[in-house]
Design an enzyme around this catalytic site. Sequence first.
Site, PDB file in Angstrom:
ATOM      1  N   CYS A 750       0.756  -1.254   0.162  1.00  0.00           N
ATOM      2  CA  CYS A 750       0.026   0.067   0.161  1.00  0.00           C
ATOM      3  C   CYS A 750       0.922   1.191   0.119  1.00  0.00           C
ATOM      4  CB  CYS A 750      -0.968   0.050   1.293  1.00  0.00           C
ATOM      5  SG  CYS A 750      -0.177  -0.227   2.713  1.00  0.00           S
ATOM      6  N   CYS A 903      34.204  35.288  15.119  1.00  0.00           N
ATOM      7  CA  CYS A 903      34.962  36.074  14.127  1.00  0.00           C
ATOM      8  C   CYS A 903      33.804  36.795  12.993  1.00  0.00           C
ATOM      9  CB  CYS A 903      35.865  35.437  13.379  1.00  0.00           C
ATOM     10  SG  CYS A 903      35.244  33.817  12.539  1.00  0.00           S
ATOM     11  N   CYS A 949      35.464  26.520  12.684  1.00  0.00           N
ATOM     12  CA  CYS A 949      35.512  27.636  11.821  1.00  0.00           C
ATOM     13  C   CYS A 949      36.660  27.747  10.992  1.00  0.00           C
ATOM     14  CB  CYS A 949      35.474  29.243  12.717  1.00  0.00           C
ATOM     15  SG  CYS A 949      35.644  30.400  11.857  1.00  0.00           S
ATOM     16  N   CYS A 952      38.921  30.841  12.363  1.00  0.00           N
ATOM     17  CA  CYS A 952      39.508  30.724  13.452  1.00  0.00           C
ATOM     18  C   CYS A 952      40.442  29.336  13.811  1.00  0.00           C
ATOM     19  CB  CYS A 952      38.351  30.918  14.778  1.00  0.00           C
ATOM     20  SG  CYS A 952      37.384  32.210  14.574  1.00  0.00           S
ATOM     21  N   HIS A1029      -1.520   1.039   7.285  1.00  0.00           N
ATOM     22  CA  HIS A1029      -2.081   1.167   5.963  1.00  0.00           C
ATOM     23  C   HIS A1029      -2.128   2.616   5.483  1.00  0.00           C
ATOM     24  CE1 HIS A1029      -4.084  -0.302   2.713  1.00  0.00           C
ATOM     25  NE2 HIS A1029      -5.297   0.467   2.880  1.00  0.00           N
TER      26      HIS A1029
END
Length: 1083
Positions: A750, A903, A949, A952, A1029
């Site tokens: 189904c 930053c 980062c 950084c 179902h």
Amino acid sequence: MPGAGVKNLYLAKSLKELNKLTDTPLQDVKNIKTACTSARRVYNEARSCQQLGDEEKSYVLFMRYFSLVKSIRKTLEYQKNKEYFDKLMGEHSFKETLTSAEKLSASLSKRYGVLQESKKSEEKETNKSPSLPEKENVVQKQTIIESNHTEPLFHEQTNGEKELTDDGEGKKENCITSQKLYELFMDNSVSLLIMDARPSKDFLNSHIKHSSCINVPSEILKPGITAVGLTKSIPEDFIFQWNQRNLVDFVIILDWNSTENSVKMGSPLHSLCEAIWKWDVSKILKSKPLVLEGGYEDWLLRYPMLTTNANVTAPNLDMSILSADLSNKLVSEVDYPNLDEAFSESSDSSSPVQDNTSFTVKFQDLSFKPVSTPPPVVNRSTKPSSFVENTDKKKAFFKERVDQSSFDSVSIDKSSGPESKSLSPKTIQIPDRKLKPKSTPSASSDTKLSIDRLSSPVKGSVEQDREQELQIKEHAVAEQSLDIAKEQLEKEKQFEALRLKRACEAEEGMRIELQKQEEALLERINALEEEKRKKDLEMQKIQDYCEKMRQQLKKHEQQKSEEQEKLGQIEAIKKTVLQETERLRRERKQKEKEQEELCKQKEKEKHDMEMREKTNKKSQEDNVHAKALSKHAAGSEVKGRPSSAKEGEYSVRLKEDVDHEDLSSKRGLSRSHSSPNIAQMIAEENDQSVKVRMPEFDRSLKPRNEISSSPTHYGAKLVELNAARLRNLTPVYGNQGQAGTGLKNLGNTCFMNSVLQCLVNTTTFAIHFISGRYKRQINIENKQGTRGELAEEFAIIVRAMWTGQYRSIAPKDFKNVVGKHIPGFLGYEQQDSHEFLVMLLEKLHGDLNRMNFKAKSKLPDLDDIPDSIAVTRFWDHHISHNNSFIVDEFEGLLQSTLTCLFCKKISSSYEVFSCLSIPIPSGNRCTIKDCLQLFLRTEQMSGEGAWDCPRCKQKRDAEKKLAICKLPQILIIHLKRFSYEGMWRRKLQNYVDFPLTDFDMKPYVNMPATKSYNLYGVTNHYGTLEGGHYIAHVKSSVNEKWYKYDDQEVSEMSPADVKTSAAYILFYTSVDLRVPLHASLKV
């Protein structure tokens, strides 16, 4: 005449009469499986009877089988699953069965015709020379036939039953005469059943010649027997007619001398009548059984030609019973003279005393039955000679006469009161003649003497006194005898009442006992029926289980055959590929051989040219050397400038080969590098002039190119084979309209059916496959696809569902291809429709991708540029590698932005989506806008989830934000109803409200000119994680109505019912999916 193996005719006299037995009303079929099983049993019984030679019964059963099959085929369940119920009724052919019935009908018609002709010939022979009794019967028959025209034999009652008419002769209502029975024989509209209760030996010797005559032997007719007991004891030849007793109009019972009076308690006829009329609850007769007046003996006398043997006589009756009956009859008719009455009349004739008169009147009030013989004559002229000596004898005579004769037969009529002593003639009892006094001559003479003495006139006073005294005594004796008679009568009445009471009590006891027996039998029958019902249910379960196993085995065999067929197809494809490869290999070898020969020829030509070149070069060098030597010899005398040289010019020797140069060097000659090398220049010119051109090759003809082109050729062949392969859709035909076809559930499929219904009703997407444009886009070299196999199977499903010819189809081949290329969906376990949708679109994209790059180009750096430019660059890069109709219709773009909180570095990434999965907020109710806001909400990233980062160079807390950069034409939204909490997974049953039309996505998209969306499909999931179902709600693009697709069941629904708490996947469109009214999709 029937053959040796054919049974004699016994059910009917004509085919029309036999057809009446088949006209049994059928009730509506409630349990079709039970009806199919019954039909199969009836068919088997009909075949068995046909093999045994019973053509009549076989024909009746065949006709009932046809009626039952006709009723079954009218049911709705049969229309849904014809093949299953046809197999349940049996593997036999209905056409063959009809042919057998027609053959039986023809055979029976012929046999009935022969039988009627035989009867007519017998009647003609009988009528030629009839005997005297037969002549009388003929006259009687003619009289009956004539009377039949004026008065009907029976009349219809209000309830539809038939009742014999009264012939006006005062016949008893429960009897029928032989003449009436003969008239019923002649009437074809009346059905009869004649039950002959004579002993079986007498019945076999002779009985009524009629097809409805059966024998119920007197040996089994015991008092208290029921119809169930008779059914077990009746001969097998008569069971069928016996079971038809409730269907006939009249039931006739008889024995040798049957009358209504002979049906007494304890007699065989009484037992038979009670069993079928009073104690039979299963078959109710239309009318009470009729007794044949005079029995078989009377029928034998009147209609001997309608008997099987006319030369029989009735057996002798019991003479003791006959004599007793005859004696009682004679005694009741014989009357004896009453001497007392004669005496009282003689006394009254004399002229005596008044007291004597009163006595005579009282005595005459006793009214006796008239005497048939004249009273004795008394001679009054003679007087008694000795009165005294005969007084004692006279008293004894009168006492004995009154006690034993007169008052034994007298009964008192109490209606006239105690004063009246009259006796009713109707109540006179028969005197017991055994108690009569024996007549002796002396007694007779004394009696006569006494009468003469009393009747003669007495002149003397003494004689008168004595006579008066004698009369008083006689009166007293008469009074005393009358009292005795009264007492005796009273005692007899009491005895009779007691006897009747005991008889009633005995009958009541017998009735109660019979009722108890009947109740016990009914309980036993009910128990047996209940047991039979349980057995039938158990048998039905076993049959259902066997049928289920048979279906599974058939399904397994079918799957096995399909697999074998697929293996055969694969082998055929493999064989074709091998043959094609072999052909290409041969062609390549042939071309290589030709190329090799061409190369050899070119090498040979090159070698010849080189040889010629060397020869020419050597000759040129020799010429140059010769010229140089001649010049050297000519200018050896002038060391400096030649005579012909002008000012500023000088001569040098030409360059020679290495040997000459060495020679010059050995000679000590040197040359300036600023002057040109004439010899070298001439050599270079010769080299350029005689330079041979290297052979050039056509690279398109090389074997490498031939091999590289073979996959394309193989792929085209494969696509053609996939398109031409037969599919097993097992369709159920019915006009459901375009895109209104249901999909059968193949076993937990189904999830697939609901998604296919939504995709098929995406009109633009369906047209792409219906028109066949997808075939030109199939990319068989893309490893991410299925080499066009899945696209071809999907196109088959779309075409079938848009034809409008089928109520439902079974996507078996599509499911097998999906399991082949997507192993996660190989079996028949419960699956997620969202996962199936994403994988299906991905594989279809792989099949239809127009681009074919083995190595993808690197994505350009999108950081530190405006978002609009970055989005355009990413999308262009994506399109350069992924360009298909799936991308055009379903794919959108998401932007994920990370911002470092330290930053402020911003990094953006992009992700393509074909289905937008959004979370559901907590709570019982929410809207789709709440879900989108939760999806686009800014997310904090810290701790273990912190961002590395790039600026950084370490983990930093950051913010993550999603944005929708591009929306597709077909927007698919997936509601995340399944969530994980640790190790546990649960389903959210929240109600999410979503718009059906004008869904505005502008607040959630970073792009201008966004169109509104309209809902056209919903995939719903009902149930839990353990079991559920899927059902699809789809809006038709043909008539703009909403429909509910529950696997193969398709029904119209209201738009108000589209929104439910089970909504799982939403299908929106920004384009118009409606099919124009003037256009139709041709498949």
